[in-house]
Write an enzyme that holds these catalytic residues in place. Structure first.
Site, PDB file in Angstrom:
ATOM      1  CG  HIS A 148      56.456  42.232  34.942  1.00 53.28           C
ATOM      2  ND1 HIS A 148      55.417  42.137  34.069  1.00 53.28           N
ATOM      3  CD2 HIS A 148      57.498  41.585  34.400  1.00 53.28           C
ATOM      4  CE1 HIS A 148      55.833  41.468  33.019  1.00 53.28           C
ATOM      5  NE2 HIS A 148      57.092  41.131  33.187  1.00 53.28           N
ATOM      6  NE  ARG A 176      37.690  39.131  38.946  1.00 57.22           N
ATOM      7  CZ  ARG A 176      38.911  39.535  39.305  1.00 57.22           C
ATOM      8  NH1 ARG A 176      39.216  39.608  40.582  1.00 57.22           N
ATOM      9  NH2 ARG A 176      39.814  39.835  38.410  1.00 57.22           N
ATOM     10  CG  ASN A 234      46.336  39.920  44.627  1.00 57.38           C
ATOM     11  OD1 ASN A 234      46.993  39.294  45.442  1.00 57.38           O
ATOM     12  ND2 ASN A 234      46.020  39.428  43.439  1.00 57.38           N
ATOM     13  CG  ASP A 235      42.095  44.719  44.446  1.00 52.97           C
ATOM     14  OD1 ASP A 235      42.823  45.711  44.305  1.00 52.97           O
ATOM     15  OD2 ASP A 235      41.641  44.067  43.491  1.00 52.97           O
ATOM     16  NE  ARG A 240      43.157  38.130  38.445  1.00 53.50           N
ATOM     17  CZ  ARG A 240      44.048  37.393  39.139  1.00 53.50           C
ATOM     18  NH1 ARG A 240      44.550  36.287  38.623  1.00 53.50           N
ATOM     19  NH2 ARG A 240      44.430  37.772  40.334  1.00 53.50           N
ATOM     20  NE  ARG A 280      46.661  44.443  42.422  1.00 53.18           N
ATOM     21  CZ  ARG A 280      45.721  43.566  42.083  1.00 53.18           C
ATOM     22  NH1 ARG A 280      44.475  43.745  42.467  1.00 53.18           N
ATOM     23  NH2 ARG A 280      46.011  42.491  41.400  1.00 53.18           N
ATOM     24  CD  GLU A 324      38.462  42.104  44.780  1.00 48.42           C
ATOM     25  OE1 GLU A 324      39.481  41.920  44.105  1.00 48.42           O
ATOM     26  OE2 GLU A 324      37.400  42.548  44.290  1.00 48.42           O
ATOM     27  CB  CYS A 351      40.866  33.674  44.436  1.00 52.29           C
ATOM     28  SG  CYS A 351      40.035  35.260  44.476  1.00 52.29           S
TER      29      CYS A 351
HETATM   30  C1  PEP Z   1      42.635  40.104  44.341  1.00 53.44           C
HETATM   31  O1  PEP Z   1      42.396  41.312  44.396  1.00 53.44           O
HETATM   32  O2  PEP Z   1      43.250  39.468  45.233  1.00 53.44           O
HETATM   33  C2  PEP Z   1      42.182  39.323  43.176  1.00 53.44           C
HETATM   34  C3  PEP Z   1      42.269  38.009  43.157  1.00 53.44           C
HETATM   35  O3  PEP Z   1      41.725  40.026  42.106  1.00 53.44           O
HETATM   36  P1  PEP Z   1      42.714  40.763  41.052  1.00 53.44           P
HETATM   37  O4  PEP Z   1      44.111  40.401  41.408  1.00 53.44           O
HETATM   38  O5  PEP Z   1      42.289  40.291  39.701  1.00 53.44           O
HETATM   39  O6  PEP Z   1      42.370  42.197  41.307  1.00 53.44           O
HETATM   40 MG    MG Z   2      41.069  42.200  42.982  1.00 56.26          MG
END
Ligand code: PEP
Ligand code: MG
Length: 560
Positions: free
Chosen positions: A192, A331, A442-443, A294, A453, A419, A490
């Protein structure tokens, strides 16, 4: 505690250099004051409950007042916290404990922990509410025992905030004119604190070992690109670095796109958006469209699935601001795990991050995907905006093929997100059945490193600079080059100007990020050649860990 010159190292999440004294954020109420307060000496449970009511209402009012001064996501966070402080269920749990004879501080603690357990078991964004609840507990207890509320209380002169981690209520109201940088001991790039710091463009380093050893008032030189915090630096040298950074930031503000390396190689810079309002804001930036819409964020508060017509209106509001030469990647629902959506996600999963989330939700409920694709196709037709559609959480080529068939049947360009490591490793085969790939770092980081995460203790693992993650990205980008198809990034990694250059060097063709990060990435990319980007990629891939990777990549830039 020390005033000696030392350099601490953390995970850099927002670039920029700052030089100011440290201000330690107090996270806890003074335990001596709590001990002195004891059971408060209330005559009975009703009197104690009345004291709780006054304290909770004061805390709620404080949040509401901050909310009135904030806007956007910050105002929403603060309003939600005000509601939580006034929550009737929480009050009932406190009352029950008091009636059973518990002292008030213990009663509040017990009630909060009871709620924390419920929220934590729900996982994802709901689990994040645990931080808010504990923040509320500390503030209520502070009022009860007659101490000032813990948290950020800002002076008028510039400071670097140093904390274990910052509560959402604290980060939401920060003034960048006073807070020149943020340093936390916990937290990762997707925490955050990192997200709000990025929005406010405050240089920020998270996951900094030893941050809590910094004494109040220690002069700090924070480098949000390198992730370093120097204590008591040479003042002249520090001011020179801040001035150089300021110059760079001015150049950045003047950068007007389009995305190009210094020698003119094009890189599409795109924005991540959540709804029509953020799309209208994003279009003011020098971008070529949206790389990640998203959609699930539009439905977090919905109990029932919206009709196709309603969905079409929502999607059209995002497509509408974009025109000639721009495109929007929509998405499909990434519901589940950290983003529960009432009408889509399953309840009671043991391990929702590895469960039925994203595209997997359509296995037992194909109508959900059909309706969404119909809504997207209708919005694309209505607005005339070039629309690409991609699915999240895709693990196999067969899933990608089925999804692509559905999307193409509606006349739209089809892709999937990378991902899951399985998709990166077989990217070349995925590209035989889809038109494009988009890497969700991120994933991808979470699943490659087996590190949640959201877990602030695992910041060093949830770092996209981890060489193993970079190798998965490189495999995917190389497959894109071979197939002549576009491969974007992304996830938050795309918003890191230095890493962005290395990603381009690997062969990534587009970078999609929070719109506030676009100029920083574009301006940095404009200072390096494609050859340097390739050297940066090689340096990052060869490094033994994230810190070594950053240093090696910076060395390529310095050699200019
Ligand atoms: C990711 O996982 O990098 C992604 C862009 O999707 P989110 O952060 O919405 O899971
Ligand atoms: Mg993701």
């Amino acid at each position: 505690m020390t005033h000696l010159q030392v350099t601490l190292l953390g995970t850099p999440v927002v670039p920029g250099v700052a030089h100011a004294p440290a201000l330690r954020v107090r996270g806890e109420v003074d335990p001596v004051a709590i001990e002195r307060f004891g059971d408060g000496g209330f005559a009975d449970a009703d009197t104690a409950l009345a004291a709780y009511d006054v304290a909770a209402e004061t805390v709620a009012n404080g949040f509401a007042q901050k909310a009135a001064r904030a806007d956007g996501a910050a105002a929403e966070v603060l309003t939600a916290s005000a509601g939580l402080a006034r929550d009737k269920g929480l009050r009932a749990a406190v009352k029950k404990s008091l009636t059973a004879g518990a002292p008030i501080v213990a009663a509040v603690h017990g009630a909060v922990e009871q709620f924390v357990a419920v929220f934590t078991s729900m996982g994802g964004l709901m689990a994040e509410r645990a931080t808010d609840l504990r923040d509320i507990e500390r503030r209520v207890v502070a009022h009860l025992v007659g101490e000032p509320e813990p948290g950020v209380s800002l002076p008028a002169t510039p400071v670097v905030l140093v904390a274990e981690d910052l509560a959402p209520a604290d980060t939401a109201g920060l003034d960048p004119l006073v807070v020149h940088a943020l340093v936390t001991e916990k937290g990762g790039p997707t925490s955050h604190t990192a997200i709000i710091a990025r929005q406010l463009a405050i240089p920020c380093v998270v996951g900094t070992a030893g941050a809590l050893e910094i004494a109040n008032g220690t002069r700090l030189l924070v480098d949000g690109t390198a992730g370093t915090i120097e204590t008591e630096p040479d003042a002249e040298e520090a001011d020179r670095r801040v001035a150089a950074d300021r110059e760079q930031r001015a150049a950045l503000a003047a950068w007007a796109g389009p995305g190009r390396t210094r020698d003119g190689a094009p890189v599409k810079l795109l924005a991540n958006v959540a709804d029509g309002a953020s799309a209208r804001k994003a279009v003011e930036q020098p971008i070529e469209g949206v790389g990640l819409f998203r959609t699930e964020l539009c439905f977090l508060d919905r109990q029932e699935e919206p009709t196709v017509a309603e969905q079409a209106d929502i999607y059209a509001a995002v497509l509408e601001p974009f025109g000639e030469g721009q495109y929007v990647v929509v998405r499909t629902l990434d519901a589940g795990s950290d983003k529960p959506v009432a009408f889509a996600t399953l309840e009671g999963e043991e391990n929702p991050a590895l469960g039925v989330r994203g595209l997997r939700l359509s296995w037992n409920n194909p109508a959900l995907l059909d309706h969404q694709l119909d809504g997207i196709a209708e919005a694309a037709k209505r607005t005339g905006t070039e629309t690409w559609v991609m699915a999240p959480m895709v693990a196999t080529v067969a899933e990608a093929r089925d999804f692509a068939d559905e999307v193409r049947a509606r006349g739209l360009k089809a892709g999937v997100m990378v991902e899951i490591p399985s998709a990166a490793l077989l990217a070349h085969r995925f590209l035989e059945v889809v038109d494009f790939l988009s890497i969700g770092t991120n994933d991808l980081t979470q699943y490659a490193m087996a590190a949640d995460r959201m877990a602030s203790d695992l910041a060093h693992l949830t770092d996209p600079w981890q060489p193993a993650v970079l190798h998965l990205i490189a495999i995917t980008a190389e497959a894109g080059k071979q197939a002549g198809k576009s491969v974007g990034v992304c996830g938050e990694a795309a918003a890191d100007p230095l890493l962005a250059c290395a990603l381009v060097g690997m062969g990534v063709t587009s970078l999609s990020m929070a719109s506030a990060a676009v100029k920083g990435v574009g301006a940095r990319l404009a200072t390096v050649t494609m050859l340097q980007c390739r050297q940066m990629a090689e340096a990052a891939l060869a490094a033994s860990d994230p810190a070594a990777g950053r240093a090696a990549v910076l060395a390529v830039v310095d050699q200019g």
